[in-house]
Design a protein around this motif. Structure first.
Motif, mmCIF file in Angstrom:
data_model
loop_
_atom_site.group_PDB
_atom_site.id
_atom_site.type_symbol
_atom_site.label_atom_id
_atom_site.label_comp_id
_atom_site.label_asym_id
_atom_site.label_seq_id
_atom_site.Cartn_x
_atom_site.Cartn_y
_atom_site.Cartn_z
ATOM 1 N N ALA A 112 0.825 -1.208 0.000
ATOM 2 C CA ALA A 112 0.000 0.000 0.000
ATOM 3 C C ALA A 112 0.858 1.257 0.000
ATOM 4 O O ALA A 112 0.538 2.251 -0.685
ATOM 5 N N LEU A 113 1.958 1.241 0.738
ATOM 6 C CA LEU A 113 2.860 2.397 0.774
ATOM 7 C C LEU A 113 3.419 2.701 -0.607
ATOM 8 O O LEU A 113 3.447 3.862 -1.047
ATOM 9 N N VAL A 114 3.846 1.671 -1.321
ATOM 10 C CA VAL A 114 4.415 1.869 -2.655
ATOM 11 C C VAL A 114 3.358 2.417 -3.616
ATOM 12 O O VAL A 114 3.639 3.299 -4.433
ATOM 13 N N ILE A 115 2.130 1.917 -3.507
ATOM 14 C CA ILE A 115 1.063 2.406 -4.382
ATOM 15 C C ILE A 115 0.787 3.884 -4.122
ATOM 16 O O ILE A 115 0.573 4.666 -5.061
ATOM 17 N N ILE A 116 0.801 4.300 -2.870
ATOM 18 C CA ILE A 116 0.602 5.712 -2.545
ATOM 19 C C ILE A 116 1.713 6.559 -3.155
ATOM 20 O O ILE A 116 1.457 7.622 -3.732
ATOM 21 N N LEU A 117 2.951 6.101 -3.054
ATOM 22 C CA LEU A 117 4.072 6.826 -3.662
ATOM 23 C C LEU A 117 3.896 6.939 -5.175
ATOM 24 O O LEU A 117 4.113 8.001 -5.764
ATOM 25 N N PHE A 118 3.474 5.853 -5.791
ATOM 26 C CA PHE A 118 3.289 5.833 -7.244
ATOM 27 C C PHE A 118 2.197 6.808 -7.674
ATOM 28 O O PHE A 118 2.380 7.606 -8.594
ATOM 29 N N HIS A 119 1.053 6.761 -7.012
ATOM 30 C CA HIS A 119 -0.055 7.627 -7.382
ATOM 31 C C HIS A 119 0.205 9.090 -7.043
ATOM 32 O O HIS A 119 -0.408 9.987 -7.628
ATOM 33 N N ALA A 120 1.102 9.336 -6.108
ATOM 34 C CA ALA A 120 1.475 10.722 -5.793
ATOM 35 C C ALA A 120 2.448 11.292 -6.818
ATOM 36 O O ALA A 120 2.718 12.487 -6.805
ATOM 37 N N TYR A 176 -7.107 -2.495 3.143
ATOM 38 C CA TYR A 176 -8.220 -2.428 2.199
ATOM 39 C C TYR A 176 -8.823 -1.023 2.181
ATOM 40 O O TYR A 176 -9.007 -0.415 1.122
ATOM 41 N N ALA A 177 -9.113 -0.493 3.349
ATOM 42 C CA ALA A 177 -9.691 0.853 3.418
ATOM 43 C C ALA A 177 -8.664 1.924 3.039
ATOM 44 O O ALA A 177 -9.017 2.953 2.450
ATOM 45 N N ILE A 178 -7.399 1.712 3.375
ATOM 46 C CA ILE A 178 -6.361 2.654 2.941
ATOM 47 C C ILE A 178 -6.353 2.744 1.422
ATOM 48 O O ILE A 178 -6.302 3.835 0.839
ATOM 49 N N TYR A 179 -6.412 1.579 0.776
ATOM 50 C CA TYR A 179 -6.424 1.548 -0.687
ATOM 51 C C TYR A 179 -7.663 2.237 -1.233
ATOM 52 O O TYR A 179 -7.598 2.982 -2.216
ATOM 53 N N LEU A 180 -8.811 2.034 -0.606
ATOM 54 C CA LEU A 180 -10.048 2.665 -1.071
ATOM 55 C C LEU A 180 -9.951 4.189 -1.041
ATOM 56 O O LEU A 180 -10.401 4.874 -1.967
ATOM 57 N N TRP A 181 -9.372 4.734 0.027
ATOM 58 C CA TRP A 181 -9.390 6.179 0.225
ATOM 59 C C TRP A 181 -8.208 6.903 -0.404
ATOM 60 O O TRP A 181 -8.292 8.108 -0.680
ATOM 61 N N VAL A 217 -1.069 9.875 5.539
ATOM 62 C CA VAL A 217 -1.617 10.206 6.864
ATOM 63 C C VAL A 217 -3.143 10.248 6.814
ATOM 64 O O VAL A 217 -3.831 9.659 7.662
ATOM 65 N N LEU A 218 -3.688 10.940 5.814
ATOM 66 C CA LEU A 218 -5.146 11.065 5.719
ATOM 67 C C LEU A 218 -5.811 9.721 5.413
ATOM 68 O O LEU A 218 -6.888 9.406 5.945
ATOM 69 N N SER A 219 -5.179 8.919 4.568
ATOM 70 C CA SER A 219 -5.751 7.610 4.221
ATOM 71 C C SER A 219 -5.778 6.684 5.427
ATOM 72 O O SER A 219 -6.769 5.970 5.654
ATOM 73 N N VAL A 220 -4.701 6.691 6.199
ATOM 74 C CA VAL A 220 -4.656 5.857 7.398
ATOM 75 C C VAL A 220 -5.711 6.312 8.393
ATOM 76 O O VAL A 220 -6.393 5.485 9.029
ATOM 77 N N ALA A 221 -5.872 7.621 8.543
ATOM 78 C CA ALA A 221 -6.875 8.136 9.473
ATOM 79 C C ALA A 221 -8.280 7.711 9.054
ATOM 80 O O ALA A 221 -9.081 7.252 9.886
ATOM 81 N N MET A 222 -8.593 7.854 7.761
ATOM 82 C CA MET A 222 -9.913 7.450 7.276
ATOM 83 C C MET A 222 -10.111 5.942 7.415
ATOM 84 O O MET A 222 -11.187 5.470 7.795
#
Length: 672
Positions: free
Chosen positions: A17-25, A291-296, A321-326
């Motif tokens: 999930a961390l790598v996907i966030i980096l990629f999409h950013a 799962y929810a991190i990926y959704l948000w 940070v925001l994805s983990v919180a949600m």
């Protein structure tokens, strides 16, 4: 090997999930950041197979109702919450024209056919401008499709009463899907990426791993488990980074092997250093809410990019940070209570029906109701309206004086949908491409989406002037036969080749027009547009030279068969901003005016030069007809919206201006 919970698998999820966030950013050092999806697929196949086989081992059969109910309770609550929440956020923050584009995406996400929806829409996952907040649901749709059919397949194979039925059956499915991936990887990369048939092999690889490791004959030492896991992990990291030059399809195949090795190696030896590292408390916790991190994460990325200008690394931190919180809130307040509810345990099939029914109702009623609302956004993003910053002095004052009010009740959906008409002339008898028959000259329109947007206007002119009018028009297909538009799907590229290569020599004489009108978008306008083109015959030369060469050679061919050739010069469009969104958020149309360029566009200059040296070749500039307020062009003229999007004139507007266009065409002398 007996199946038990291994925290390392949750740790792998959080790492992916961390790598996907980096990629999409947009972080540049993870260009293969989509590879973690391959790990998700392998893990899904491995875990769900162990769940199914463990229940069969305990009870002698699989309770399908319970299985499907558990999937519904695990997946639907968070997905519905995300889709409803994102829909409301986009209702508040974006214009109706942006929202209309994603209604189908939201509905496909709710009904779990998003991957096929994006194939039909020819959505490029890797395009620079991806604005659908529901795009990432394609992978979840693929997994859900797997969850529906896989237990039925397992039950069928086990009923064959052969110890080889399950591994052989899964191997057949694996090989069939892998063959599909190899085929589509060469034919259509979007199908290869999104298609269930083409990606199923990765999930089934995890299933085969689970079957193999449950076998009493499976004997691998812990030392070899460490070697396998480390090799798989190292390969996975290489695939994420910029070091391996592989096609998207080949990268996915290698990733499947690496991920299978990584999961298998960690299961064989859960005491190795890598396993202990990913089994730490924080990675494991994040893995349980991945799962929810990926959704948000993706909708949050889009919203932040819309309103905050920052570096990709900073954006990734904010998104994380925001994805983990949600995700943590979603898990605590919704997902866990639903998943662990004792009350729901006794209503297996009712839960399935209620969950699927709720998704369907939201897709059919709530999503269109919310996203079609014509309301001003609460905030206007950077680069929305106020495009008049490029219009200065007297021109700005003139534009303001001539600006019309933005019409109320604009049907943006109708404007977006009305793109004109493709009519690729593929018939054996090209006279079947005639759309209007008259007593006057026979006029043939050839070109790409710019020809398509003008086709209804030309048809009206043909009926009024008594022409015979025919078409050979396909969006994304330039009239020059030697050029390939790489932005088009492979099927469209092949179709373009069929109606261009050799067509002017073989079919044009049979059609025998008096005048041929050639229209294409200006591809010489920017390096970005030229990067999407290549020579069809692999000639090694700059693409701008290929365009000019093919233009001259094609005109030489055409003039042997046609009395007159009319080249439509570049039609002015905004290019740098979305005029529909600008109008939807502006208080006055003057915010969305576009100045006529001072210099002649590259394609137009080439056309003018060739018209000077070639007999019976003329050019015509339609900007005076479409831009009566020159030197600035208004986005609304006589109540008609001028531009459908940043690259095309609205077809209704072109039809409304046909008298002015006819005067310009008549001036060429080609239509006498």
């Amino acid at each position: 090997m007996k199946w038990t919970y291994r925290p390392a698998l949750d740790g792998l999820r959080s790492m992916a999930a961390l790598v996907i966030i980096l990629f999409h950013a947009g972080v540049e050092w993870v260009p293969g950041g989509f590879v973690p999806l391959d790990l998700f697929f392998v893990l899904s196949g491995y875990l769900v197979t162990n769940v199914i086989l463990s229940e069969i081992d305990r009870k002698g059969k699989l309770d399908l109702g319970r299985f499907y109910a558990r999937r519904v309770r695990r997946l639907l609550p968070a997905a519905i919450l995300t889709i409803v929440g994102v829909t409301l956020i986009f209702l508040l923050l974006t214009s109706v024209v942006r929202r209309l584009e994603v209604i189908g995406d939201a509905q496909a996400a709710l009904l779990y056919y998003a991957n096929w929806h994006h194939i039909m829409q020819s959505t490029d996952y890797f395009a620079a401008e991806q604005v659908s907040p529901f795009l990432h649901f394609w992978s979840l749709s693929l997994e859900e499709q797997f969850y529906i059919f896989f237990p039925l397949l397992v039950i069928f194979l086990l009923k064959l009463k052969s110890k080889w039925a399950l591994p052989v059956g899964l191997t057949v499915v694996f090989l069939a899907s892998l063959a599909s991936q190899v085929y589509w990887g060469r034919v259509d990369e979007m199908h290869a990426y999104y298609g269930t048939d083409a990606r199923l092999y990765q999930i089934v690889a995890g299933a085969l791993l689970a079957v193999a490791m449950r076998s009493p004959r499976f004997q691998v030492s812990r030392r070899w488990g460490t070697v396998i896991a480390v090799t798989g992990f190292a390969t996975w990291v290489l695939l994420i980074g910029p070091w391996l030059d592989l096609t998207q399809s080949n990268r996915g195949i290698v990733a499947m092997v690496a991920c299978t090795m990584l999961v298998g190696g960690l299961m064989i030896n859960d005491q190795q250093l890598l396993s202990r590292a990913v089994s730490a408390r924080i990675p494991v916790y994040l893995g349980t809410i991945t799962y929810a991190i990926y959704l948000w994460h993706w909708p949050i990325t889009l919203v932040l990019q819309e309103f905050i200008a920052t570096s990709p690394e900073t954006l990734a931190v904010l998104v994380g940070v925001l994805s983990v919180a949600m995700a943590a809130a979603s898990a605590e307040l919704l997902e866990t209570p639903v998943r662990t509810s004792k009350l729901l345990d006794g209503h297996k099939w009712k839960v399935v029906v209620a969950g699927v029914g709720t998704s369907a109702l939201i897709a059919v009623f709530f999503v269109p109701w919310a996203l079609e609302k014509d309301r001003q956004p609460s905030l206007v993003a950077n680069g929305g309206a106020n495009q008049t910053t490029s219009v200065q002095g007297v021109a700005a004052e003139t534009a303001a004086a001539e600006a019309e009010d933005v019409p109320s009740g604009i049907d943006w959906a109708a404007i977006q949908a009305d793109k004109g008409a493709d009519l690729p002339c593929e018939a054996e008898d090209p006279t079947e491409c005639i759309v209007v028959e008259g007593d006057g000259p026979h006029v043939l329109l050839v070109g790409d989406s710019h020809a398509r947007m003008l086709a209804p206007m030309f048809r009206e002119i043909a009926e009024e002037q008594g022409w015979t009018f025919s078409m050979n028009v396909l969006a994304g297909c330039m009239w020059q036969p030697d050029i390939v538009n790489l932005q088009s799907p492979q099927a469209r590229i092949e179709r373009c080749e069929g109606i261009r290569v050799g067509w002017y020599d073989e079919k044009l004489p049979q059609l025998d027009p008096d005048v041929i009108v050639l229209v294409s978008q200006d591809r010489l306008a920017s390096k970005a547009k030229m990067r999407n083109l290549e020579a069809r015959d692999d000639v090694r030369e700059p693409i701008e030279r290929t365009i000019l060469r093919s233009t001259r050679e094609t005109l030489d061919t055409i003039t042997q068969h046609v009395d007159h050739v009319v080249l439509i010069e570049d039609v002015l469009t905004p290019d740098t901003f979305r005029p529909d969104e600008c109008l939807a958020t502006a208080t006055t149309a003057v915010d969305c005016v576009v100045p006529l360029p001072v210099d002649t566009p590259g394609t137009s200059a080439a056309y003018i030069t060739m018209a000077q040296v070639l007999d019976n070749v003329s050019t015509v500039n339609l900007n005076n007809a479409f831009c009566p307020s020159a030197p600035t062009c208004q986005p609304v003229v006589n109540g008609e919206v001028v531009w459908r999007d940043r690259y095309h004139v609205a077809t209704d507007f072109a039809v409304a201006r046909r008298e002015e266009v006819w005067k310009a065409l008549e001036g060429t002398g080609a239509f006498s």
